[in-house]
Design a protein around this motif. Structure first.
Motif, PDB file in Angstrom:
ATOM      1  N   PRO A  92      -8.117   1.055   7.235  1.00 45.67           N
ATOM      2  CA  PRO A  92      -7.033   1.303   8.203  1.00 45.67           C
ATOM      3  C   PRO A  92      -6.773   0.107   9.108  1.00 45.67           C
ATOM      4  N   HIS A  93      -7.702  -0.863   9.139  1.00 45.03           N
ATOM      5  CA  HIS A  93      -7.553  -2.018  10.024  1.00 45.03           C
ATOM      6  C   HIS A  93      -7.161  -3.295   9.291  1.00 45.03           C
ATOM      7  N   THR A  94      -6.833  -3.201   8.003  1.00 44.59           N
ATOM      8  CA  THR A  94      -6.581  -4.410   7.227  1.00 44.59           C
ATOM      9  C   THR A  94      -5.319  -5.132   7.697  1.00 44.59           C
ATOM     10  N   ILE A  95      -5.306  -6.454   7.521  1.00 44.62           N
ATOM     11  CA  ILE A  95      -4.095  -7.237   7.794  1.00 44.62           C
ATOM     12  C   ILE A  95      -3.253  -7.382   6.527  1.00 44.62           C
ATOM     13  N   TYR A  96      -3.748  -6.818   5.402  1.00 46.96           N
ATOM     14  CA  TYR A  96      -3.061  -6.975   4.123  1.00 46.96           C
ATOM     15  C   TYR A  96      -2.311  -5.691   3.768  1.00 46.96           C
ATOM     16  N   ARG A  97      -1.037  -5.653   4.119  1.00 49.43           N
ATOM     17  CA  ARG A  97      -0.184  -4.497   3.828  1.00 49.43           C
ATOM     18  C   ARG A  97       0.775  -4.766   2.673  1.00 49.43           C
ATOM     19  N   THR A  98       1.119  -6.035   2.472  1.00 54.00           N
ATOM     20  CA  THR A  98       2.062  -6.398   1.420  1.00 54.00           C
ATOM     21  C   THR A  98       1.480  -7.563   0.624  1.00 54.00           C
ATOM     22  N   ASP A  99       2.089  -7.819  -0.525  1.00 55.49           N
ATOM     23  CA  ASP A  99       1.658  -8.972  -1.325  1.00 55.49           C
ATOM     24  C   ASP A  99       1.855 -10.270  -0.551  1.00 55.49           C
ATOM     25  N   ALA A 100       2.909 -10.344   0.236  1.00 53.12           N
ATOM     26  CA  ALA A 100       3.151 -11.546   1.035  1.00 53.12           C
ATOM     27  C   ALA A 100       2.049 -11.746   2.071  1.00 53.12           C
ATOM     28  N   ASP A 101       1.566 -10.639   2.676  1.00 56.70           N
ATOM     29  CA  ASP A 101       0.445 -10.741   3.618  1.00 56.70           C
ATOM     30  C   ASP A 101      -0.776 -11.343   2.928  1.00 56.70           C
ATOM     31  N   LEU A 102      -1.052 -10.862   1.723  1.00 52.11           N
ATOM     32  CA  LEU A 102      -2.226 -11.332   0.994  1.00 52.11           C
ATOM     33  C   LEU A 102      -2.106 -12.814   0.664  1.00 52.11           C
ATOM     34  N   MET A 103      -0.959 -13.235   0.146  1.00 50.14           N
ATOM     35  CA  MET A 103      -0.802 -14.620  -0.251  1.00 50.14           C
ATOM     36  C   MET A 103      -0.727 -15.547   0.951  1.00 50.14           C
ATOM     37  N   GLY A 104      -0.285 -15.025   2.093  1.00 53.05           N
ATOM     38  CA  GLY A 104      -0.213 -15.861   3.286  1.00 53.05           C
ATOM     39  C   GLY A 104      -1.574 -16.235   3.827  1.00 53.05           C
ATOM     40  N   ARG A 105      -2.543 -15.318   3.722  1.00 56.03           N
ATOM     41  CA  ARG A 105      -3.914 -15.596   4.195  1.00 56.03           C
ATOM     42  C   ARG A 105      -4.903 -14.979   3.210  1.00 56.03           C
ATOM     43  N   ARG A 106      -4.879 -15.484   2.010  1.00 52.38           N
ATOM     44  CA  ARG A 106      -5.692 -14.907   0.944  1.00 52.38           C
ATOM     45  C   ARG A 106      -7.172 -15.175   1.205  1.00 52.38           C
ATOM     46  N   PRO A 107      -8.038 -14.138   1.159  1.00 54.25           N
ATOM     47  CA  PRO A 107      -9.474 -14.354   1.369  1.00 54.25           C
ATOM     48  C   PRO A 107     -10.054 -15.279   0.301  1.00 54.25           C
ATOM     49  N   LEU A 108     -11.148 -15.949   0.660  1.00 55.64           N
ATOM     50  CA  LEU A 108     -11.795 -16.865  -0.274  1.00 55.64           C
ATOM     51  C   LEU A 108     -12.163 -16.157  -1.570  1.00 55.64           C
ATOM     52  N   SER A 109     -12.707 -14.942  -1.475  1.00 54.53           N
ATOM     53  CA  SER A 109     -13.117 -14.231  -2.684  1.00 54.53           C
ATOM     54  C   SER A 109     -11.911 -13.858  -3.540  1.00 54.53           C
ATOM     55  N   ALA A 110     -10.771 -13.579  -2.916  1.00 56.21           N
ATOM     56  CA  ALA A 110      -9.564 -13.281  -3.685  1.00 56.21           C
ATOM     57  C   ALA A 110      -9.074 -14.529  -4.404  1.00 56.21           C
ATOM     58  N   ARG A 111      -9.137 -15.679  -3.738  1.00 51.22           N
ATOM     59  CA  ARG A 111      -8.749 -16.924  -4.397  1.00 51.22           C
ATOM     60  C   ARG A 111      -9.690 -17.232  -5.555  1.00 51.22           C
ATOM     61  N   ARG A 112     -10.972 -16.928  -5.362  1.00 49.58           N
ATOM     62  CA  ARG A 112     -11.962 -17.260  -6.382  1.00 49.58           C
ATOM     63  C   ARG A 112     -11.706 -16.492  -7.677  1.00 49.58           C
ATOM     64  N   VAL A 113     -11.309 -15.237  -7.576  1.00 46.20           N
ATOM     65  CA  VAL A 113     -11.088 -14.442  -8.788  1.00 46.20           C
ATOM     66  C   VAL A 113      -9.640 -14.460  -9.243  1.00 46.20           C
ATOM     67  N   GLY A 114      -8.760 -15.083  -8.458  1.00 52.45           N
ATOM     68  CA  GLY A 114      -7.404 -15.296  -8.911  1.00 52.45           C
ATOM     69  C   GLY A 114      -6.424 -14.174  -8.682  1.00 52.45           C
ATOM     70  N   VAL A 115      -6.729 -13.230  -7.787  1.00 52.43           N
ATOM     71  CA  VAL A 115      -5.792 -12.134  -7.554  1.00 52.43           C
ATOM     72  C   VAL A 115      -4.655 -12.598  -6.647  1.00 52.43           C
ATOM     73  N   THR A 116      -3.464 -12.022  -6.858  1.00 56.32           N
ATOM     74  CA  THR A 116      -2.280 -12.430  -6.102  1.00 56.32           C
ATOM     75  C   THR A 116      -1.505 -11.255  -5.515  1.00 56.32           C
ATOM     76  N   THR A 117      -1.903 -10.017  -5.813  1.00 58.89           N
ATOM     77  CA  THR A 117      -1.184  -8.846  -5.308  1.00 58.89           C
ATOM     78  C   THR A 117      -2.172  -7.863  -4.677  1.00 58.89           C
ATOM     79  N   ILE A 118      -1.629  -6.981  -3.836  1.00 57.71           N
ATOM     80  CA  ILE A 118      -2.439  -5.936  -3.211  1.00 57.71           C
ATOM     81  C   ILE A 118      -3.078  -5.052  -4.266  1.00 57.71           C
ATOM     82  N   ALA A 119      -2.313  -4.710  -5.295  1.00 56.34           N
ATOM     83  CA  ALA A 119      -2.853  -3.850  -6.348  1.00 56.34           C
ATOM     84  C   ALA A 119      -4.025  -4.517  -7.045  1.00 56.34           C
ATOM     85  N   GLU A 120      -3.904  -5.796  -7.355  1.00 59.26           N
ATOM     86  CA  GLU A 120      -5.002  -6.513  -7.998  1.00 59.26           C
ATOM     87  C   GLU A 120      -6.213  -6.614  -7.078  1.00 59.26           C
ATOM     88  N   TRP A 121      -5.972  -6.860  -5.807  1.00 57.53           N
ATOM     89  CA  TRP A 121      -7.072  -7.008  -4.855  1.00 57.53           C
ATOM     90  C   TRP A 121      -7.798  -5.676  -4.649  1.00 57.53           C
TER      91      TRP A 121
END
Length: 273
Positions: free
Chosen positions: A199-228
């Motif tokens: 409930p406290h996440t800053i990632y609500r949209t795919d744009a939110d995720l790509m704007g400040r993608r976590p290191l672990s998300a970059r490491r595995v190559g995810v680009t969307t909320i669904a993938e994350w």
């Protein structure tokens, strides 16, 4: 706590950590980078009675150096790291400390960061182990690097984090030395705010995720909320079903699996597991 570039999280996680500490606990904060709002969120708590030391490194050396700083300079018998994107239950320290006091061979035990929907009783059942004084662990040779409590004796034996060594690999080394690791059960909950289901996440949209993608998300190559989100669920299933046979974590089997993983990531941009 190690803080970096996410003031929205630090404004929640640091006061929660400070308020969860019993009177004999001390909080050390290492701030990485130059983000002023995040540093201001940290400095707002400098006068808290549990705040012990604050170190600011604009160069952002990552996680290994701050972790070793705490391990090598502190004098506590039990140590921990809480990530700035994590909220612990109010009594997490007391519960984990009681378990450490009662079971001398507990090494690294921690809170559980996955939501209830990711629990699989059939996967967990073979690894749920009862110990003296009513304690139970979901045994695993490693836990995540946040919301754990580790005995000083483990660090004295296993040494600091080596260059290129992850915390999970360090935990496996400690387990191989005979320490018992895992997650306390019934689970002590950790709200991992980087999980899109928090409930406290800053990632609500795919744009939110790509704007400040976590290191672990970059490491595995995810680009969307669904993938994350799927990656969080995959991680939960992986640790619940992970083998306790050291042959799967050390030696040629482990190295072969890592080589295959790196090759797959190089070809596809995604880590398969």
């Amino acid at each position: 706590m190690i803080t970096y570039n996410r003031p929205e999280y630090v404004r929640l996680s640091l006061p929660r950590l400070l308020d969860s500490c019993p009177p004999d606990a001390r909080v050390w904060v290492w701030h990485n980078g130059t983000d002023r709002p995040t540093l201001d969120a940290v400095r707002a708590h400098e006068d808290h009675p549990r705040m012990h030391r604050l170190w600011h490194d604009p160069a952002n050396p990552g996680l290994r150096e701050p972790t070793n700083w705490l391990w090598q300079e502190s004098t506590g018998d039990l140590l921990s790291k809480v990530d700035d994107d994590c909220l612990e239950e109010p009594d997490w320290i007391d519960r984990l400390r009681r378990a450490h006091d009662d079971v001398p061979r507990f090494g690294v035990i921690g809170a559980w960061r996955f939501p209830e929907e990711d629990s699989d009783p059939e996967l967990m059942a073979p690894k749920l182990v009862d110990y003296p004084h009513g304690h139970r662990l979901l045994r695993n040779h490693w836990v995540q690097g946040s919301g754990y409590l580790v005995k000083r004796a483990v660090i004295d034996q296993a040494g600091p984090l080596a260059r290129g060594q992850s915390f999970t690999r360090w935990c496996v080394r400690a387990a191989w030395m005979g320490w018992i690791n895992g997650w306390y059960h019934p689970f002590i909950r950790e709200d991992h705010m980087d999980d899109p289901r928090s409930p406290h996440t800053i990632y609500r949209t795919d744009a939110d995720l790509m704007g400040r993608r976590p290191l672990s998300a970059r490491r595995v190559g995810v680009t969307t909320i669904a993938e994350w989100t799927a990656e969080q669920t995959r991680s939960a299933r992986m640790v619940q079903g992970a083998s306790l046979d050291f042959r799967h974590h050390l030696g040629w089997r482990f190295h072969r699996r890592n080589v295959a993983r790196r090759m797959q990531q190089a070809l596809t941009g995604r880590a398969p597991w």
